[in-house]
Scaffold this motif. Sequence first.
Motif, mmCIF file in Angstrom:
data_model
loop_
_atom_site.group_PDB
_atom_site.id
_atom_site.type_symbol
_atom_site.label_atom_id
_atom_site.label_comp_id
_atom_site.label_asym_id
_atom_site.label_seq_id
_atom_site.Cartn_x
_atom_site.Cartn_y
_atom_site.Cartn_z
ATOM 1 N N UNK A 66 0.822 -1.215 0.000
ATOM 2 C CA UNK A 66 0.000 0.000 0.000
ATOM 3 C C UNK A 66 0.850 1.257 0.000
ATOM 4 N N UNK A 67 2.023 1.170 0.653
ATOM 5 C CA UNK A 67 2.821 2.371 0.881
ATOM 6 C C UNK A 67 3.852 2.633 -0.208
ATOM 7 N N UNK A 68 4.256 1.593 -0.895
ATOM 8 C CA UNK A 68 5.401 1.754 -1.795
ATOM 9 C C UNK A 68 5.063 2.736 -2.918
ATOM 10 N N UNK A 69 6.020 3.577 -3.227
ATOM 11 C CA UNK A 69 5.775 4.591 -4.257
ATOM 12 C C UNK A 69 5.988 3.999 -5.655
ATOM 13 N N UNK A 70 5.036 4.221 -6.532
ATOM 14 C CA UNK A 70 5.143 3.681 -7.884
ATOM 15 C C UNK A 70 5.748 4.747 -8.789
ATOM 16 N N UNK A 71 6.741 4.337 -9.563
ATOM 17 C CA UNK A 71 7.309 5.278 -10.526
ATOM 18 C C UNK A 71 6.675 5.040 -11.883
ATOM 19 N N UNK A 72 6.241 6.103 -12.513
ATOM 20 C CA UNK A 72 5.660 5.939 -13.836
ATOM 21 C C UNK A 72 6.498 6.748 -14.814
ATOM 22 N N UNK A 73 6.110 6.642 -16.061
ATOM 23 C CA UNK A 73 6.909 7.314 -17.081
ATOM 24 C C UNK A 73 6.326 8.666 -17.486
ATOM 25 N N UNK A 74 5.359 9.159 -16.695
ATOM 26 C CA UNK A 74 4.749 10.436 -17.086
ATOM 27 C C UNK A 74 5.683 11.624 -16.890
ATOM 28 N N UNK A 75 6.652 11.463 -15.965
ATOM 29 C CA UNK A 75 7.570 12.569 -15.715
ATOM 30 C C UNK A 75 8.864 12.436 -16.521
ATOM 31 N N UNK A 76 8.897 11.481 -17.432
ATOM 32 C CA UNK A 76 10.104 11.279 -18.233
ATOM 33 C C UNK A 76 10.419 12.530 -19.051
ATOM 34 N N UNK A 77 11.713 12.864 -19.167
ATOM 35 C CA UNK A 77 12.067 14.026 -19.976
ATOM 36 C C UNK A 77 11.944 13.773 -21.476
ATOM 37 N N UNK A 78 11.611 12.544 -21.862
ATOM 38 C CA UNK A 78 11.540 12.210 -23.283
ATOM 39 C C UNK A 78 10.090 11.925 -23.701
ATOM 40 N N UNK A 79 9.370 12.930 -24.214
ATOM 41 C CA UNK A 79 7.977 12.709 -24.598
ATOM 42 C C UNK A 79 7.868 11.819 -25.841
ATOM 43 N N UNK A 80 7.035 10.790 -25.736
ATOM 44 C CA UNK A 80 6.881 9.820 -26.836
ATOM 45 C C UNK A 80 5.409 9.553 -27.104
ATOM 46 N N UNK A 81 5.026 9.679 -28.360
ATOM 47 C CA UNK A 81 3.620 9.457 -28.737
ATOM 48 C C UNK A 81 3.542 8.634 -30.022
ATOM 49 N N UNK A 82 3.411 7.302 -29.902
ATOM 50 C CA UNK A 82 3.249 6.472 -31.096
ATOM 51 C C UNK A 82 1.826 6.634 -31.649
ATOM 52 N N UNK A 83 1.718 6.836 -32.935
ATOM 53 C CA UNK A 83 0.400 7.063 -33.549
ATOM 54 C C UNK A 83 -0.291 5.719 -33.792
ATOM 55 N N UNK A 84 -1.527 5.614 -33.276
ATOM 56 C CA UNK A 84 -2.303 4.382 -33.457
ATOM 57 C C UNK A 84 -3.202 4.452 -34.678
ATOM 58 N N UNK A 85 -3.992 5.520 -34.750
ATOM 59 C CA UNK A 85 -4.947 5.676 -35.852
ATOM 60 C C UNK A 85 -4.960 7.132 -36.282
ATOM 61 N N UNK A 86 -5.374 7.352 -37.535
ATOM 62 C CA UNK A 86 -5.614 8.715 -37.995
ATOM 63 C C UNK A 86 -7.131 8.896 -38.023
ATOM 64 N N UNK A 87 -7.610 9.905 -37.306
ATOM 65 C CA UNK A 87 -9.054 10.137 -37.263
ATOM 66 C C UNK A 87 -9.414 11.221 -38.289
ATOM 67 N N UNK A 88 -10.167 10.809 -39.301
ATOM 68 C CA UNK A 88 -10.579 11.721 -40.375
ATOM 69 C C UNK A 88 -12.067 11.531 -40.605
ATOM 70 N N UNK A 89 -12.914 12.316 -39.932
ATOM 71 C CA UNK A 89 -14.363 12.099 -40.038
ATOM 72 C C UNK A 89 -14.913 12.380 -41.436
ATOM 73 N N UNK A 90 -14.302 13.326 -42.145
ATOM 74 C CA UNK A 90 -14.766 13.711 -43.491
ATOM 75 C C UNK A 90 -16.260 14.031 -43.533
ATOM 76 N N UNK A 91 -16.757 14.676 -42.483
ATOM 77 C CA UNK A 91 -18.147 15.128 -42.463
ATOM 78 C C UNK A 91 -18.143 16.633 -42.738
ATOM 79 N N UNK A 92 -19.326 17.188 -42.955
ATOM 80 C CA UNK A 92 -19.421 18.627 -43.230
ATOM 81 C C UNK A 92 -18.850 19.415 -42.053
ATOM 82 N N UNK A 93 -19.245 18.956 -40.845
ATOM 83 C CA UNK A 93 -18.819 19.670 -39.654
ATOM 84 C C UNK A 93 -17.307 19.588 -39.429
ATOM 85 N N UNK A 94 -16.750 18.419 -39.721
ATOM 86 C CA UNK A 94 -15.315 18.211 -39.485
ATOM 87 C C UNK A 94 -14.595 17.971 -40.808
ATOM 88 N N UNK A 95 -14.877 18.813 -41.762
ATOM 89 C CA UNK A 95 -14.388 18.577 -43.120
ATOM 90 C C UNK A 95 -12.870 18.396 -43.181
#
Lengths: 302, 410
Positions: free
Chosen positions: B204-233
């Motif tokens: 319960x007490x142990x501190x968990x380290x995560x990678x959110x504070x990493x100095x190296x921001x990384x964002x792998x792209x999963x999908x491209x969202x392209x609605x192609x509707x009038x509103x979001x042309x």
Amino acid sequence: MTNTHRLSHLDQLESEAIYILREVAAQFERPALLFSGGKDSICLVHLALKAFRPGKFPFPLVHIDTGHNFDEALKFRDELADTIGEKLIVRYVQDSIDQGKAVEEKGKFPSRNAIQAVTLLDTIAEFKFDACIGGARRDEEKARAKERIFSVRDEFGSWDPKLQRPELWNIYNGKIHVGENVRVFPISNWTELDVWEYIRKENIGLPSLYFSHKREIVWREDLVFPVSKFISLDNTDKVETRTVRFRTVGDMTCTAAVESEANSVDDIIREIQISRTTERGSRLDDKRSEAAMEDRKKGGYF
Amino acid sequence: MDILRFITAGSVDDGKSTLIGRLLYDSKSIFQDQMEAIERAGQVNGQINLALLTDGLKAEREQGITIDVAYKYFSTPKRKFIIADAPGHVQYTRNMVTGASNSDLAIILIDARKGVIEQTYRHSYIVSLLRLPYVVVCVNKMDLVDFSEEVFLNIKQQYLEFAKDLDLKSIHFLPISALNGDNVVDTSPSMPWWKGKSLLHFLEEIEIHTEEESPAPRFPVQNVIRPQTTEYHDYRGYAGQIRSGHFTVGDSITVLPSGLTSKIKAIDSFDGPLTTAYAPMSITIRLEDEIDVSRGDMLVVTGKEPKISQDLEAYICWMDQKVLTPGSKYLLRQTTNAVKASIRSLEFRVETSTHEKKEQTSLGLNEIGKVTIRTAKPVAYDPYSKIRGTGSFILVDEGTNQTVAAGMLL
């Protein structure tokens, strides 16, 4: 070290589920989201909105209707699909029975739970679905606790628990041969309480069945069963009216209610926190044998 | 409330499933119907068989062993816990690796009567290789050695001696009896010499380290969202999950492997636009320029680029019946990227119980070795030791579609 950006457990679970839904969209040609109008699949639909809006869902919603569903759940199902403007496909177990592909159980507690798999497999074949997303959770049942998030099924829909692919980090392998399909469980790591806390946080609407109401019931094996045209009553059954709600919603023939005054999501969360029985303790289909769920899954069930 | 994911490792009969059963039972996470089911199944030495809670498969109950990972859940007011109950048998090592890959902490069980054995070495090596930040060594079955402090200290000494060659950052020791519950949820009156916390209290007490504070921001792209509707042309959003660090609107971005650059125009979520997003959030990023970005590409903050290469060095754990031989081709999947790859060479195999490096021409099921890999296209990655999310990969056999290896990039 203080960390001000730590995601809460619900935010972490949500992000993981969205990631999994997006992997399905990317890795499969013809996925489907199995949607019954129950709380878990309603959460999946909500998560899909988060994953793909402002775009459309890259899959239809699919319901395998056993014919023994609660009217409230069906009405909710249709209204939700309509509101979000996504495609809903319904296939009927009754059709499989009429075609002679599935045989109705006999006896005092007949259930269509197992033969649902027949219609599901036919539907998968009809639309050539290569992935079916479902709302199963590992905390529900001990055989489900063993299942991977991407669960490969053979051409018979069968699960082989001894030959599961290793599933490492969050790199999911959705590669399959023609005829096989993958069952994907984005909320595997959620518990019943997580689902309800998420429903509260996101203000997600549910069928009225989940909240307390008065209903005609009979007692079956210490469980409170809703009276419906699908269960046969004999002179040993005593019909009573009780204040109940449903903790899990499946067929009217196998889903028991619980006596409850819980009328709001807050009440329900308090009730679950002190409950001493599992959610599936009110599912007669799981009580049939020690390995009821495992056996059904080997037979192509979800 | 946050989440701690941990794995339990140890040899067969060291009491892993019993320990988990005890954690669930004493933290009141077992329900009446589950209890009734295991009570019906009978008793072992006058005690209910808590292992039945986790051995969910018929074959496991028949044989009394754990074959595959079971995931179990419980929570206390402080934390939600996800337990990966992994098998102890050597033949199921790959399932242990599966469980460890998603864990923040490992509990390694040692039978107080037997001390450190070969499986302890093997499991510790895997935990070190997979870089789990914490190890808790539970010396179990203390009731069978008269709760002797001397036995506990000897085992601790023996383990530390062996572990000094491993890359384990933080090792803690606990004397317990899973069967009786000593030092599991509550501290034990039978071991007054033990001044530490109970296992649950520790978790319960142990501190968990995560990678959110990493100095190296990384964002792998999963999908491209392209609605192609009038509103979001003209809408074109890149959907994905941040693996490490954070991204802010206005950040200069480099797309890898192409090297094209742009700036973040907006960060979208279903709940509205965000100014900054952190790992591990799933979000959608829009860029200022219309550049070519697709699934498998990685967005990084310009100036903080990862490594990029077609020649990779990695440790791999082999998971298939068919042995690995240099020259074989596979599909390599890393983040959202999939690329054809061939194994150039097998440098050595590691003897996991002694850390010995052995020259070998092939790698068999459950064996670990170091390889060099050539990929068909450049791969953007970080060493696994820096960022697990971009330094890990799997190999897929394109004939059988099986996942045949887990890999950690150097």
